[in-house]
Scaffold this active site. Structure first.
Site, PDB file in Angstrom:
ATOM      1  N   THR A  10     -37.781 -71.397   6.439  1.00 39.68           N
ATOM      2  CA  THR A  10     -36.261 -71.114   5.109  1.00 39.68           C
ATOM      3  C   THR A  10     -37.829 -71.393   3.757  1.00 39.68           C
ATOM      4  OG1 THR A  10     -35.222 -72.772   6.233  1.00 39.68           O
ATOM      5  CG2 THR A  10     -34.764 -72.609   4.324  1.00 39.68           C
ATOM      6  N   GLU A  18     -30.074 -77.734   8.318  1.00 42.65           N
ATOM      7  CA  GLU A  18     -28.844 -76.413   8.260  1.00 42.65           C
ATOM      8  C   GLU A  18     -27.269 -77.046   7.298  1.00 42.65           C
ATOM      9  OE1 GLU A  18     -29.183 -74.297  12.797  1.00 42.65           O
ATOM     10  OE2 GLU A  18     -27.897 -75.561  12.399  1.00 42.65           O
ATOM     11  N   LYS A  42     -19.146 -76.237   2.811  1.00 40.64           N
ATOM     12  CA  LYS A  42     -19.555 -78.108   2.814  1.00 40.64           C
ATOM     13  C   LYS A  42     -19.140 -78.553   1.749  1.00 40.64           C
ATOM     14  CE  LYS A  42     -22.958 -81.485   3.142  1.00 40.64           C
ATOM     15  NZ  LYS A  42     -24.592 -81.693   2.693  1.00 40.64           N
TER      16      LYS A  42
HETATM   17  P1  FAD Z   1     -41.289 -74.662   8.835  1.00 43.63           P
HETATM   18  O1  FAD Z   1     -40.142 -74.051   9.376  1.00 43.63           O
HETATM   19  O2  FAD Z   1     -41.910 -76.064  10.142  1.00 43.63           O
HETATM   20  O3  FAD Z   1     -42.104 -73.081   8.900  1.00 43.63           O
HETATM   21  C1  FAD Z   1     -43.435 -72.980   9.162  1.00 43.63           C
HETATM   22  C2  FAD Z   1     -43.905 -71.870   8.764  1.00 43.63           C
HETATM   23  O4  FAD Z   1     -45.235 -71.967   9.119  1.00 43.63           O
HETATM   24  C3  FAD Z   1     -43.586 -71.042  10.353  1.00 43.63           C
HETATM   25  O5  FAD Z   1     -43.002 -70.089  10.181  1.00 43.63           O
HETATM   26  C4  FAD Z   1     -44.743 -71.276  11.511  1.00 43.63           C
HETATM   27  O6  FAD Z   1     -44.744 -70.064  11.741  1.00 43.63           O
HETATM   28  C5  FAD Z   1     -45.550 -71.103   9.878  1.00 43.63           C
HETATM   29  N1  FAD Z   1     -47.578 -71.415  10.254  1.00 43.63           N
HETATM   30  C6  FAD Z   1     -47.209 -72.624  10.423  1.00 43.63           C
HETATM   31  N2  FAD Z   1     -48.687 -72.909  11.262  1.00 43.63           N
HETATM   32  C7  FAD Z   1     -49.329 -71.944  11.009  1.00 43.63           C
HETATM   33  C8  FAD Z   1     -50.418 -70.802  10.933  1.00 43.63           C
HETATM   34  N3  FAD Z   1     -51.245 -71.379  11.590  1.00 43.63           N
HETATM   35  N4  FAD Z   1     -50.770 -69.552  11.452  1.00 43.63           N
HETATM   36  C9  FAD Z   1     -49.849 -68.788  10.739  1.00 43.63           C
HETATM   37  N5  FAD Z   1     -48.367 -69.535  10.274  1.00 43.63           N
HETATM   38  C10 FAD Z   1     -48.169 -70.269  10.437  1.00 43.63           C
HETATM   39  N6  FAD Z   1     -32.668 -80.069   5.016  1.00 43.63           N
HETATM   40  C11 FAD Z   1     -31.933 -79.905   4.641  1.00 43.63           C
HETATM   41  O7  FAD Z   1     -32.085 -79.570   3.137  1.00 43.63           O
HETATM   42  N7  FAD Z   1     -31.231 -79.599   5.230  1.00 43.63           N
HETATM   43  C12 FAD Z   1     -30.522 -80.430   6.505  1.00 43.63           C
HETATM   44  O8  FAD Z   1     -29.758 -80.213   6.529  1.00 43.63           O
HETATM   45  C13 FAD Z   1     -31.324 -80.831   6.457  1.00 43.63           C
HETATM   46  N8  FAD Z   1     -31.625 -81.026   8.738  1.00 43.63           N
HETATM   47  C14 FAD Z   1     -33.392 -81.354   8.782  1.00 43.63           C
HETATM   48  C15 FAD Z   1     -33.083 -82.516  10.368  1.00 43.63           C
HETATM   49  C16 FAD Z   1     -34.412 -82.499  10.638  1.00 43.63           C
HETATM   50  C17 FAD Z   1     -34.588 -83.041  12.006  1.00 43.63           C
HETATM   51  C18 FAD Z   1     -35.456 -82.148  10.692  1.00 43.63           C
HETATM   52  C19 FAD Z   1     -37.001 -82.541  10.413  1.00 43.63           C
HETATM   53  C20 FAD Z   1     -35.921 -81.693   8.677  1.00 43.63           C
HETATM   54  C21 FAD Z   1     -34.621 -81.015   8.264  1.00 43.63           C
HETATM   55  N9  FAD Z   1     -34.706 -80.686   7.012  1.00 43.63           N
HETATM   56  C22 FAD Z   1     -33.444 -80.405   5.915  1.00 43.63           C
HETATM   57  C23 FAD Z   1     -35.560 -80.307   6.522  1.00 43.63           C
HETATM   58  C24 FAD Z   1     -35.606 -78.541   6.872  1.00 43.63           C
HETATM   59  O9  FAD Z   1     -35.793 -78.236   8.081  1.00 43.63           O
HETATM   60  C25 FAD Z   1     -37.287 -77.867   5.763  1.00 43.63           C
HETATM   61  O10 FAD Z   1     -37.288 -78.062   4.602  1.00 43.63           O
HETATM   62  C26 FAD Z   1     -37.258 -76.629   6.014  1.00 43.63           C
HETATM   63  O11 FAD Z   1     -36.321 -75.627   6.904  1.00 43.63           O
HETATM   64  C27 FAD Z   1     -38.163 -75.648   5.700  1.00 43.63           C
HETATM   65  O12 FAD Z   1     -39.457 -75.845   6.888  1.00 43.63           O
HETATM   66  P2  FAD Z   1     -40.476 -75.700   6.171  1.00 43.63           P
HETATM   67  O13 FAD Z   1     -40.235 -73.598   6.337  1.00 43.63           O
HETATM   68  O14 FAD Z   1     -41.002 -76.278   5.505  1.00 43.63           O
HETATM   69  O15 FAD Z   1     -40.934 -75.661   7.740  1.00 43.63           O
END
Ligand code: FAD
Length: 510
Positions: free
Chosen positions: A26, A60, A89
């Site tokens: 995200t 979500e 929501k």
């Molecule tokens: P990730 O989704 O982990 O994405 C990381 C990316 O980096 C992926 O594409 C992965 O493939 C890539 N990557 C990692 N290492 C490498 C590598 N070495 N080489 C290439 N690519 C790599 N937030 C809300 O606002 N509302 C909610 O209801 C909510 N519920 C949640 C519930 C839980 C249990 C958790 C843990 C989190 C929740 N969050 C919520 C937080 C939300 O999920 C995150 O803020 C959001 O999904 C963003 O995640 P991200 O993109 O930072 O990380």
């Protein structure tokens, strides 16, 4: 490195033309969408993601600021909602937080009408003393609409709302959007990160040996924090002394009933459980403290209280509550889980991604310099501590003492900033909002009252009103709320006409 040598290295930096976004969850795709839509014509933007690693796969529930994010980017709301099987929501229903068997709703919007000298809660408190006031929530449109399972857009932003959406589909939607604005996507695993002589990041090196160079790197690699943490060594400030939860188990189920326009958040013996209804399925999960219960018990609690057939195997996600000491270091800005994570209780994580992106766009450097970095980090810091305090409030103020977890919550020493807010409300009924703070007065009052805090005093302004006048004032607001809610369609009737999901079969396969 001291400031003089930082300044020297900054002068060696080139103008920012090539932006590399590491990670396609995200955070990565929101950053790609916003950067390409606004500065895409002057930047060369590459996003790297690894299907093999995947994303965190949760996240979500959102808050109303996401509506603004879509407007800023000219994203059509009906399209994004249909593409992500989204529902509306209006708030969060907190079951069992004040005490076992008791509940309240923290909704968006405002409650009643404030006077400039005193918030509505003071008039309501006087109404309670005189036997004239109903439940606090009866004076809030969004809260009553949530309870009645109704929704419609109202003129002039008359109703505040956010979305429940499928995070995988959301990333997919933003990917299409971003590629339309010229973002180049690279699939594969980043093997290492190469530094330049001045200590900045020069390139990410893919597992196949190819090099992707950049002037500015955005670390969206999730909990791995590959660039900001593992490579640049920026530390992490741990907040587990206040936020005990460190593990989640997530599972998706079939929908058994029409989706309601709120998240259900049920307190458990050593944490809490969420229920997020989408058009095609329900997202469930339990968040708990591994110091207070074990994974097997938490899993049993979760699986014992979900409804509908399981669509996925339960997935365990471990996290550490806290934040990166600096969100921006050298030529690397971290967003999303790479920059920290509170816990999902108030759905603030996607909001913080969005704030990071808008802040970055507003201070987008021609050539990266230390003052921009310092200002950015100071703003991040001042914003997040209030959100942290608001989340801690739910644990700190509760009548629950039935398990070691809740007793430990009651006994913890609070951050002084939160202690002050609680003491102020408990004594005087007053709350305040710090400029640019996310949660407004209504949120603080709803949650403080909802968690069981009743002020000892109130403002004298309502004493200027006699009983008849006060009754007329309170009843006028309540009747207006009720008549508006009664004219709204049911939530799912509205969703089916506004943004029906496009392809149920495809959705089922997700
Ligand atoms: P990730 O989704 O982990 O994405 C990381 C990316 O980096 C992926 O594409 C992965 O493939 C890539 N990557 C990692 N290492 C490498 C590598 N070495 N080489 C290439 N690519 C790599 N937030 C809300 O606002 N509302 C909610 O209801 C909510 N519920 C949640 C519930 C839980 C249990 C958790 C843990 C989190 C929740 N969050 C919520 C937080 C939300 O999920 C995150 O803020 C959001 O999904 C963003 O995640 P991200 O993109 O930072 O990380």
């Amino acid at each position: 490195m001291n400031h003089a040598s930082e300044a020297a290295s900054a002068t060696e930096r080139p103008p920012v033309r090539r932006v590399v976004i590491a990670g396609g969850g995200t955070a990565g795709w929101m950053a790609a969408a916003a950067l390409s839509r606004t500065l895409g014509k002057v930047l060369d933007i590459t996003l790297i993601e690894s299907e093999e690693i995947g994303t965190v796969g949760v996240g979500e529930a959102t808050i109303p600021t996401l509506v603004t994010f879509h407007r800023l980017l000219d994203i059509n709301e009906q399209e994004v909602m249909a593409a992500t099987n989204a529902t509306m929501k209006l708030g969060i229903a907190f079951d069992g937080w004040r005490d076992v068997g008791e509940d309240y709703i923290h909704s968006f919007g405002t409650t009643g009408k404030d006077h400039w000298t005193a918030g509505f809660q003071h008039f309501w408190l006087k109404g309670r003393e005189r036997g004239l006031a109903r439940d606090y929530g009866e004076y809030c449109l969004e809260l009553r609409a949530a309870q009645e399972n109704r929704f419609a857009h109202l003129p002039n932003g008359g109703i505040n709302y956010a979305f429940h959406l499928d995070s995988g589909l959301y990333a997919r939607f933003l990917r299409r959007f971003s590629e339309g604005y010229g973002v180049r996507r690279v699939e594969g695993r980043i093997g290492e990160v190469a530094l330049a002589a001045n200590g900045d990041i020069a390139a990410v090196v893919m597992a196949d040996g190819s090099r992707i160079e950049g002037d500015l790197f955005i670390d969206c690699t999730g909990f791995r924090a590959l660039l900001i943490g593992q490579t640049l060594g920026v530390g992490f400030e741990d907040w587990s002394q206040w936020l005990f939860n460190d593990t989640a188990i997530a599972v998706q189920t079939e929908s058994l009933r029409p989706a309601v326009p709120y998240v259900r958040c049920s307190a458990r013996d050593a944490g809490w459980q969420w229920r997020i209804p989408l058009q095609h399925r329900v997202g469930n999960g339990i968040v708990f403290s591994s110091r207070h219960t074990d994974e097997a018990s938490a899993r049993a609690t979760l699986l014992g209280s979900i409804e509908g057939a399981q669509r996925t195997e339960p997935r365990v996600i471990r996290f550490r509550p806290g934040q990166r000491v600096k969100a921006w270091e050298r030529n690397c800005v971290s967003l999303g889980l790479a920059s920290g994570f509170l816990e999902p209780l108030e759905s603030t994580s996607i909001h913080l991604i969005q704030r990071g992106i808008t802040r970055l766009l507003q201070s987008f450097p021609h050539v990266i310099n230390q003052v921009d970095i310092d200002e950015y980090n100071a703003q991040v810091q001042s914003e997040i501590v209030h959100i942290r305090d608001f989340v801690i409030l739910h644990y700190a103020v509760s009548n629950r003492r039935d398990t070691p977890y809740w007793r430990d919550c009651a006994a913890m020493e609070l951050p002084p900033s939160l202690r002050h807010r609680i003491d102020l409300f408990a004594e005087t009924g007053r709350v305040f909002r710090i400029p640019n703070e996310l949660f407004a007065e209504n949120s603080w009052v709803q949650v403080m009252l909802g968690q069981g805090l009743t002020p000892r005093q109130r403002h004298p302004a309502p004493d200027l009103m006699g009983d008849d006048e006060l009754n007329h004032f309170l009843e006028g607001i309540r009747r207006h709320v009720e008549s508006t809610v009664s004219r709204l369609p049911t939530h799912m009737d509205y969703i089916r006409s506004y943004c029906p999901m496009k392809d149920a079969a495809a959705a089922a396969a997700v």
